[in-house]
Scaffold this motif. Sequence first.
Motif, mmCIF file in Angstrom:
data_model
loop_
_atom_site.group_PDB
_atom_site.id
_atom_site.type_symbol
_atom_site.label_atom_id
_atom_site.label_comp_id
_atom_site.label_asym_id
_atom_site.label_seq_id
_atom_site.Cartn_x
_atom_site.Cartn_y
_atom_site.Cartn_z
ATOM 1 N N UNK A 24 0.841 -1.225 -0.065
ATOM 2 C CA UNK A 24 0.044 -0.023 -0.136
ATOM 3 C C UNK A 24 0.885 1.235 0.208
ATOM 4 N N UNK A 25 1.898 1.068 -0.800
ATOM 5 C CA UNK A 25 2.744 2.448 -0.692
ATOM 6 C C UNK A 25 3.851 2.300 -0.075
ATOM 7 N N UNK A 26 4.803 3.111 0.189
ATOM 8 C CA UNK A 26 6.151 3.270 0.967
ATOM 9 C C UNK A 26 6.197 3.893 2.073
ATOM 10 N N UNK A 27 4.775 4.366 2.564
ATOM 11 C CA UNK A 27 4.716 5.216 3.674
ATOM 12 C C UNK A 27 4.477 4.532 5.196
ATOM 13 N N UNK A 28 3.799 5.232 5.888
ATOM 14 C CA UNK A 28 3.535 4.609 7.202
ATOM 15 C C UNK A 28 3.105 3.204 7.290
ATOM 16 N N UNK A 29 2.229 2.710 6.389
ATOM 17 C CA UNK A 29 1.714 1.218 6.539
ATOM 18 C C UNK A 29 2.840 0.266 6.129
ATOM 19 N N UNK A 30 3.627 0.640 5.249
ATOM 20 C CA UNK A 30 4.725 -0.061 5.050
ATOM 21 C C UNK A 30 5.565 -0.441 6.043
ATOM 22 N N UNK A 31 5.799 0.387 6.865
ATOM 23 C CA UNK A 31 6.507 0.150 8.349
ATOM 24 C C UNK A 31 5.664 -0.758 9.226
ATOM 25 N N UNK A 32 4.511 -0.727 9.049
ATOM 26 C CA UNK A 32 3.479 -1.401 10.082
ATOM 27 C C UNK A 32 3.037 -2.726 9.600
ATOM 28 N N UNK A 33 3.209 -2.899 8.182
ATOM 29 C CA UNK A 33 2.594 -4.355 7.702
ATOM 30 C C UNK A 33 3.621 -5.174 7.952
ATOM 31 N N UNK A 34 3.765 -6.449 7.120
ATOM 32 C CA UNK A 34 2.901 -6.295 5.979
ATOM 33 C C UNK A 34 1.309 -6.787 6.135
ATOM 34 N N UNK A 35 0.369 -6.166 5.076
ATOM 35 C CA UNK A 35 -0.955 -6.521 5.368
ATOM 36 C C UNK A 35 -1.238 -7.566 4.203
ATOM 37 N N UNK A 36 -2.322 -8.362 4.183
ATOM 38 C CA UNK A 36 -2.528 -9.362 3.393
ATOM 39 C C UNK A 36 -4.132 -9.135 3.134
ATOM 40 N N UNK A 61 -0.986 -7.186 21.036
ATOM 41 C CA UNK A 61 -1.085 -6.298 20.097
ATOM 42 C C UNK A 61 -1.448 -4.840 20.571
ATOM 43 N N UNK A 62 -0.737 -3.742 20.326
ATOM 44 C CA UNK A 62 -0.925 -2.278 20.854
ATOM 45 C C UNK A 62 -2.064 -1.904 20.394
ATOM 46 N N UNK A 63 -2.744 -1.334 21.125
ATOM 47 C CA UNK A 63 -4.185 -0.732 20.558
ATOM 48 C C UNK A 63 -3.688 0.178 19.292
ATOM 49 N N UNK A 64 -2.780 0.950 19.353
ATOM 50 C CA UNK A 64 -2.478 1.735 18.343
ATOM 51 C C UNK A 64 -2.274 1.008 16.874
ATOM 52 N N UNK A 65 -1.687 0.019 17.160
ATOM 53 C CA UNK A 65 -1.742 -0.887 15.838
ATOM 54 C C UNK A 65 -3.061 -1.524 15.413
ATOM 55 N N UNK A 66 -3.848 -1.665 16.098
ATOM 56 C CA UNK A 66 -5.168 -2.241 15.975
ATOM 57 C C UNK A 66 -5.875 -1.005 15.453
ATOM 58 N N UNK A 67 -5.849 0.200 15.773
ATOM 59 C CA UNK A 67 -6.450 1.371 15.348
ATOM 60 C C UNK A 67 -5.931 1.800 14.023
ATOM 61 N N UNK A 68 -4.418 1.520 13.777
ATOM 62 C CA UNK A 68 -3.974 1.577 12.392
ATOM 63 C C UNK A 68 -4.544 0.777 11.414
ATOM 64 N N UNK A 69 -4.819 -0.609 11.942
ATOM 65 C CA UNK A 69 -5.243 -1.817 11.164
ATOM 66 C C UNK A 69 -6.628 -1.268 10.646
ATOM 67 N N UNK A 70 -7.473 -0.762 11.533
ATOM 68 C CA UNK A 70 -8.950 -0.217 11.239
ATOM 69 C C UNK A 70 -8.936 0.789 10.324
ATOM 70 N N UNK A 71 -8.071 1.547 10.373
ATOM 71 C CA UNK A 71 -7.984 2.871 9.443
ATOM 72 C C UNK A 71 -7.531 2.498 8.097
#
Length: 159
Positions: A24-36, A61-71
């Motif tokens: 999903x790009x090289x930004x914020x989510x690239x550092x928090x992923x990978x997503x499938x 799992x940190x609540x911030x990661x869950x919030x990021x995932x939801x976002x």
Amino acid sequence: MTAPDPNAAAPVLDIPEGFKPRRFGDGFIAHNGPLYVKKLERGILLGFRVEARHCNPMGICHGGMIATFCDMLLPISAHYLSPELERRFLPTINLQVDYLAASKRGAWVQGEAQLLRATRSMVFMQGVVSADGEAVARVSGIFKIGPRFEDAVMKPPSP
């Protein structure tokens, strides 16, 4: 009770059948992923495996990661649920996350979302996130319909 050792060996990242890695790009989510992503008849499932880097000192799992995932879950799902929203930038106006249970390190976290309504300028979504089959979060959000963007999968990675 002692906290789990954050330096312990990372779990093997076995990914459930049908899920494919999605950039999903090289930004914020690239550092928090990978997503499938797993495509469904209508919509998608979005998921990730909880790694040590996603966890708080208690090994969940940190609540911030869950919030990021939801976002990520809600607007990405909107792209698949409505042809008019495909490849539209959908910045978050409001995100409401209700945490229902903890997601342990090594758990497979996945979410599915519904498009409630889309107007000319906004999208209203809701979803449920589970970890190893147990509901861990309920989410709703409102997103502004922004300009079209080039899909990150189609672009070569940044140097």
